[in-house]
Design an enzyme around this catalytic site. Structure first.
Site, PDB file in Angstrom:
ATOM      1  N   ARG A  58     -46.142 -24.034  44.905  1.00 38.11           N
ATOM      2  CA  ARG A  58     -45.790 -22.636  45.182  1.00 38.11           C
ATOM      3  C   ARG A  58     -47.014 -21.779  44.904  1.00 38.11           C
ATOM      4  NH1 ARG A  58     -43.940 -18.146  42.360  1.00 38.11           N
ATOM      5  NH2 ARG A  58     -42.291 -16.913  43.366  1.00 38.11           N
ATOM      6  N   LYS A  88     -51.816 -18.322  37.540  1.00 35.00           N
ATOM      7  CA  LYS A  88     -51.230 -18.115  36.224  1.00 35.00           C
ATOM      8  C   LYS A  88     -52.285 -18.030  35.123  1.00 35.00           C
ATOM      9  CE  LYS A  88     -46.522 -19.379  37.236  1.00 35.00           C
ATOM     10  NZ  LYS A  88     -45.373 -20.254  37.006  1.00 35.00           N
TER      11      LYS A  88
END
Length: 286
Positions: A265, A225
């Protein structure tokens, strides 16, 4: 600090003696991380099986990009992308979750073999989602969410991000349970990168242990991210491409595991699988 008791278990899913690793299969042409690489059903199924061979405990299949600014796909297209991949992986014995904000996609995916619904909106995007999950009697990931991708950056305004995320997640979790989803099937996710700037994400990672106040297992999805790109690049510099953030992702995976996360994840499984095992060994030696 981190124990199996803190990590928690989820009714309807296997129990792991450490933080679990959830591998990501994006069946999309426009994912921020690997858009288009697994758009073909056969390639997507093979990729999911490869992730399992690399150490993934479960595989999360999604057919709609949720990167900032992304537009939604229609329901029929999402179904076309997701259901065959879920069916293919489930037929190979893989523990499959479906990443969707649509109740009908969740229903069809569960019928195809998915055993977990991962809704980044926590049931807010589709009012039929909570009753559908309750009827299916499968676990449900409730993520902190403030709106769709097109507008979420404008909603990244907080006075105390940890307290506000905790409070908003509690409200959403209560609504999900009131809607019929069994509390022991609920997983919470702080929503790193969703309506959050890099300082917000870092603060949440630093205070993951406080989310245990909600009393439910915690999923942490930091993989590749933007906030990791900011950390790696430094002030004012160009962010490295998403696929160059895997070592940083593994670092967060180790921190999350040590903070008692139930699962992480990730797109690249190998390094994170190692990281959570090291974290478990450190727990055992403490």
């Amino acid at each position: 600090m981190s124990t199996t008791r803190t990590r928690g278990t989820v009714r309807g899913l296997p129990e792991w003696d450490r933080c679990a690793v959830m591998g990501v299969v994006n069946v999309t042409p426009d994912s921020f991380s690997d858009g288009g690489r697994w758009f073909d059903t056969t390639a997507a199924v093979k990729h999911g099986l490869d992730l399992v061979s690399e150490g993934a405990d479960l595989v999360d299949v999604g057919g709609e990009s949720t990167r900032p600014g992304a537009s939604r796909v229609d329901e029929s297209e999402e179904l076309r992308r997701v259901v065959p991949v879920v069916k293919g992986l489930a037929s190979e014995g893989v523990t499959v979750s479906v990443d969707t904000m649509r109740a009908r996609v969740a229903e069809k995916a569960v019928a195809a073999g998915a055993v977990l619904v991962n809704d980044v909106s926590g049931g807010l995007a589709d009012l039929d989602m909570i009753p559908a999950v309750a009827a299916a009697e499968v676990p449900f990931v409730v993520m902190h969410w403030r709106g769709f991708s097109e507008s979420m950056n404008s909603r990244a305004v907080y006075e105390d991000v940890v307290a506000e995320v905790l409070d908003e997640l509690r409200q959403r979790m209560d609504a999900v349970v009131a809607g019929g989803v069994a509390p022991e099937r609920v997983v919470i996710d702080p929503g790193l990168g969703f309506a959050k700037l890099a300082p917000h994400d870092l603060a949440l990672v630093a205070h993951l242990d406080e989310l245990h106040a909600l009393g439910r297992p915690l999923l942490v999805a930091a993989s590749r991210k933007r906030f990791l790109g900011h950390v790696l690049a430094g002030p004012g510099a160009t962010l490295p491409p998403a696929r160059e953030r895997d070592a940083a992702t593994a670092a967060v995976s180790a921190l999350a595991a040590r903070a008692g996360a139930w699962a992480v994840r990730v797109h690249e499984v190998g390094a994170t699988a190692d990281a959570v095992r090291v974290a478990r060994a450190v727990e055992g030696a403490a």
